[in-house]
Design a protein around this motif. Structure first.
Motif, PDB file in Angstrom:
ATOM      1  N   SER A  16       0.835  -1.201   0.000  1.00 21.75           N
ATOM      2  CA  SER A  16       0.000   0.000   0.000  1.00 21.75           C
ATOM      3  C   SER A  16       0.870   1.250   0.000  1.00 21.75           C
ATOM      4  O   SER A  16       0.478   2.276  -0.556  1.00 21.75           O
ATOM      5  N   GLY A  17       2.057   1.164   0.622  1.00 16.67           N
ATOM      6  CA  GLY A  17       2.980   2.299   0.583  1.00 16.67           C
ATOM      7  C   GLY A  17       3.382   2.612  -0.848  1.00 16.67           C
ATOM      8  O   GLY A  17       3.395   3.771  -1.273  1.00 16.67           O
ATOM      9  N   ILE A  18       3.697   1.555  -1.613  1.00 14.48           N
ATOM     10  CA  ILE A  18       4.082   1.753  -3.015  1.00 14.48           C
ATOM     11  C   ILE A  18       2.888   2.277  -3.822  1.00 14.48           C
ATOM     12  O   ILE A  18       3.004   3.230  -4.586  1.00 14.48           O
ATOM     13  N   LEU A  20       0.291   3.914  -2.727  1.00 15.11           N
ATOM     14  CA  LEU A  20      -0.057   5.289  -2.347  1.00 15.11           C
ATOM     15  C   LEU A  20       0.888   6.306  -2.972  1.00 15.11           C
ATOM     16  O   LEU A  20       0.501   7.453  -3.216  1.00 15.11           O
ATOM     17  N   SER A  21       2.125   5.877  -3.234  1.00 12.80           N
ATOM     18  CA  SER A  21       3.065   6.832  -3.821  1.00 12.80           C
ATOM     19  C   SER A  21       2.671   7.143  -5.261  1.00 12.80           C
ATOM     20  O   SER A  21       3.075   8.146  -5.818  1.00 12.80           O
ATOM     21  N   ASN A  33      -5.266   4.517   2.932  1.00 18.31           N
ATOM     22  CA  ASN A  33      -4.335   4.576   4.064  1.00 18.31           C
ATOM     23  C   ASN A  33      -4.973   3.938   5.292  1.00 18.31           C
ATOM     24  O   ASN A  33      -4.351   3.137   5.995  1.00 18.31           O
ATOM     25  N   ARG A 107       0.683  13.173  -0.435  1.00 18.46           N
ATOM     26  CA  ARG A 107       0.967  11.866  -1.022  1.00 18.46           C
ATOM     27  C   ARG A 107       2.234  11.295  -0.396  1.00 18.46           C
ATOM     28  O   ARG A 107       2.268  10.117  -0.007  1.00 18.46           O
ATOM     29  N   LYS A 110       1.433   9.929   3.105  1.00 18.65           N
ATOM     30  CA  LYS A 110       0.709   8.651   3.200  1.00 18.65           C
ATOM     31  C   LYS A 110       1.601   7.492   2.799  1.00 18.65           C
ATOM     32  O   LYS A 110       1.621   6.445   3.445  1.00 18.65           O
ATOM     33  N   SER A 111       2.356   7.704   1.727  1.00 16.08           N
ATOM     34  CA  SER A 111       3.213   6.631   1.254  1.00 16.08           C
ATOM     35  C   SER A 111       4.284   6.296   2.294  1.00 16.08           C
ATOM     36  O   SER A 111       4.513   5.134   2.629  1.00 16.08           O
ATOM     37  N   GLN A 114       3.035   4.392   5.446  1.00 16.12           N
ATOM     38  CA  GLN A 114       2.903   2.939   5.307  1.00 16.12           C
ATOM     39  C   GLN A 114       4.274   2.257   5.282  1.00 16.12           C
ATOM     40  O   GLN A 114       4.466   1.213   5.898  1.00 16.12           O
ATOM     41  N   THR A 142      12.664   6.759   6.448  1.00 14.70           N
ATOM     42  CA  THR A 142      11.305   7.025   6.005  1.00 14.70           C
ATOM     43  C   THR A 142      10.683   8.190   6.762  1.00 14.70           C
ATOM     44  O   THR A 142       9.777   8.840   6.258  1.00 14.70           O
TER      45      THR A 142
END
Lengths: 485, 221
Positions: A16-18, A20-21, A33, A107, A110-111, A114, A142
């Motif tokens: 989801s991190g990827i 969301l990016s 998220n 953005r 959020k990314s 995660q 991060t």
């Protein structure tokens, strides 16, 4: 390898991190998220049920190892991760309508949020002490850009300090890890298993004491920098005060725990090799010093998030002291206190975040009459403050009481310092929070209604654990405490 | 030592000494561009010494980590740093908080401490490179000193990377290197960190019109 709860717990935040990016300004991005964090929590809960049911297990060969000690941290991390995601949704929207953030930065937030969860979960579950180091460093990386999310001069300075100080600290930890590997390699050989914790713990009695003592010092100072132990704590108040509030909540509630967890894993090995209380004494000393240093800095703060950041340092000092004393009772209290601190401190940051947003400032003298503006936020902050200060019936009281009585019995010299630190902290925080909650104010309502539920869910849990710890939870704490020896 | 020291051991010791010497040179260097070149040179010496150990012991993963050192520390990182310096128009001399002779003297003291700490450990080591553990620790400490005493953000970063060099040397000299997966992870962290720092430099410059961290003194206590 079938897809199981463990793999899901790590994969959901990563993917989801990827995702969301790339998601950008899509309307579903904020929901993703929250949903991803909730899914992580559910699979972590599933993993916990599995571990309680079937005992410790390995995953992906021997690279990951989940036992009663780290599964407890995994659940806690996933839970606070979920509630923070819920809290951050209206918070970040408000920041956006105030013009403090752009869509691109949202953005990024959020990314990175995660990915940050993912690195912490990897750090908690890895069996390889080298990977533990890599994940800890990745957790710093991060969050650096999250601390400087507002791009204000102060936030850039805070992020720079965070990066450099934690970078230096973590370099010490790497040296400690190298020494540990060196000690282990003499016994386990170069098969690549010499950094696997589950192998190390079996041969801990044979590890060379000279090397292990030195390794533990480096590891304690290195990971201790991330825990916020004084005198390496300088980055912590800045990073907490200048970053967005959801980031403060997860830094305080989760990252400090993960760093402390790393120290605990290393302490088990050092204790086994040294057959003395060297590691414990070192931790007790750092703990007391941290508690006192933080308590005396507390009273001088004007920024509300800074003050609660110092309060986090203070609590980390208490917890480090508790684990330093060792033994099942003190370790039990340490685990309980860690849980309570995570829940209560993140609840406080949620309340403080909304309050600061309403009043448009983080300076305590300018925040007045929260009870009037929004009774729920006001009471949330007041109750949270009372809980963190160790008032009964909240859980912090139970753990602090256990730590104090245990210290009186076995380390009476420490009692006056503990009482002094706790007393000073109590007086300074209460004197500042009270006028913030009560009093007059004419702040305007926010465009997006704040999420109050997480605050009270956390406080409710802290209240419950003060009155009654569910039997499976206490069994779980006890088992983890026994593992520490 | 009365018996003759074998050639490869002499070579490793020589390279370790070169790394330490470069550490001192970086401590005394005032110009940013030259500082980056010295860092690249230190990376190259590290690459050579890892290669010698790899050839002598026949450890496969040491060849990989030597290659990793060459790509990352000799080529990629200095290239990124040079690019940053050019793009950000960093010119002129690096201001230190303490003058250079004093810094060098403190560095000398640190080296003595490092050797004292490392001696009991290196005696337990069975590797052919054990003598260099003290040098590795000394390199870490010199880099640390550089980070403390310099005011420019970019010099602090070079110090940070030099510290990583020292740690890497420690890993090869005490244990013939960490397991491959860990080394890859560390390399990845360093690289990602460098990219983030690059982004970060631009943010600092936009905000302060300077990369002198002297401006960043708002936050206290």
């Amino acid at each position: 390898m079938t897809l199981d709860f463990f793999a899901l717990t790590l994969l959901i935040p990563l993917l989801s991190g990827i995702l969301l990016s790339f998601a950008g300004e899509r309307h579903w991005a904020p929901h993703l998220n929250i949903i991803a964090s909730a899914a992580t929590f559910l699979s972590a809960a599933g993993l916990t049920a599995e571990i309680i049911d079937q005992g410790p297990r390995f995953a992906f060969g021997e690279q990951f190892f989940i036992d009663s000690m780290n599964v407890f941290f995994v659940t806690l991390t996933a839970f606070v991760g979920m509630t923070t995601a819920i809290f951050s949704d209206p918070y970040m929207k408000n920041d956006r309508s105030h013009g403090k953030l752009t869509p691109a930065r949202l953005r990024l937030y959020k990314s990175m949020y995660q990915l940050f969860m993912c690195t912490m979960l990897v750090a908690l579950t890895t069996n390889n002490l080298g990977i533990l180091w890599v994940a800890m460093e990745a957790a710093t990386l991060t969050t650096v850009l999250l601390v400087s999310l507002y791009r204000s001069p102060a936030s850039l300075e805070a992020a720079w300090k965070y990066f450099i100080l934690c970078g230096v600290g973590i370099a010490q930890a790497l040296f400690g890890t190298i020494l540990l590997y060196f000690a282990a390699e003499r016994i386990l050989g170069e098969s690549g298993t010499a950094l696997l914790w589950s192998h190390l713990v079996e041969v801990k009695g044979q590890l060379d004491p000279t090397i292990m003592a030195l390794a533990f010092i480096f590891l304690l100072v290195g990971y201790g920098t991330k825990v916020g132990l004084a005198p390496m704590h300088n980055w912590l108040p800045d990073a907490h005060a200048e970053g967005p509030t959801p980031v403060s909540a997860v830094l305080s509630g989760l990252l400090l725990n993960v760093a402390l967890y790393a120290i605990l894993r290393c302490k088990v090995l050092a204790d086994g090799a040294l057959h003395t209380d060297f590691a414990g004494n070192l931790m007790m000393g750092f703990g007391i010093f941290t508690l006192l240093a933080a308590a005396f800095f507390l009273g001088r703060q004007r920024d509300v998030k800074r003050m609660f950041a110092y309060s986090s340092i203070e609590h980390m000092g208490i917890i480090t002291f508790a684990f330093g004393m060792g033994g099942p009772v003190a370790s039990f209290a340490g685990f309980l206190h860690m849980t309570m601190h995570s829940l209560v401190k993140s609840a406080i940051f949620f309340a403080v975040g909304h309050a600061a947003q309403k009043c448009g400032t983080q300076i305590m003298e300018d925040i007045r009459g929260l009870k009037r503006i929004n009774p729920l936020i006001g009471w949330g902050l007041m109750l949270g403050t009372l809980a963190i200060l160790g008032m009964p019936p909240f859980g912090v009281f139970a753990s602090e009481f256990m730590i104090l009585t245990h210290a009186m019995k076995f380390h009476p010299w420490a009692t006056p310092f503990l009482l002094l630190g706790l007393g000073v902290a109590f007086a300074s925080i209460l004197a500042k929070v009270q006028p913030m909650v009560f009093g007059e104010s004419e702040a305007k309502p926010l465009p997006h209604a704040p999420a109050i539920t997480p605050v009270f869910v956390h406080l409710g849990l802290a209240l419950m654990m003060g009155l009654w710890i569910p039997p499976y939870l206490s069994r779980w704490f006890l088992e983890a405490a026994r593992m520490l020896g | 030592m009365s018996q003759a020291v074998p050639l490869y051991a002499q070579l490793i010791n020589l390279l370790a000494a070169v790394i330490l010497l470069l550490g001192f040179a970086m401590l005394a260097q005032r110009r940013v561009i030259q500082l980056i070149d010295l860092f690249a040179l230190q990376g190259f010496a590290l690459f050579l010494s890892t290669l010698v150990v790899a050839v002598k012991t026949g450890q496969h993963h040491l060849f990989y980590s030597a290659g990793l050192t060459l790509v990352l520390k000799v080529i990629l990182l200095p290239w990124i740093l040079h690019r940053l310096v050019r793009k950000l128009h960093i010119k002129g001399e690096v201001e230190g908080l303490i003058n250079i002779p004093t810094t060098t003297l403190i560095g000398l003291g640190l080296v003595i401490i490092a050797f004292n700490v490392a001696t009991p450990i290196s005696q337990l080591s069975s590797t052919i490179t054990r003598g260099t553990l003290g040098i590795a620790l000394a390199t870490v400490m010199l880099a640390f000193l550089m980070m403390i005493t310099r005011k420019k953000a970019i010099t602090q970063v070079v110090g940070f990377l030099a510290m990583e060099n020292g740690l890497f040397l420690a890993a090869t000299s005490a244990t013939y290197g960490m397991p491959m997966v860990v080394e890859l992870g560390i390399a990845l962290d360093v690289l990602v960190g460098m990219v983030i720092l690059g982004v970060f430099f631009f943010q600092i410059r936009d905000q302060f019109d300077s990369l002198d961290i002297h401006h960043m003194e708002q936050l206290k206590e």
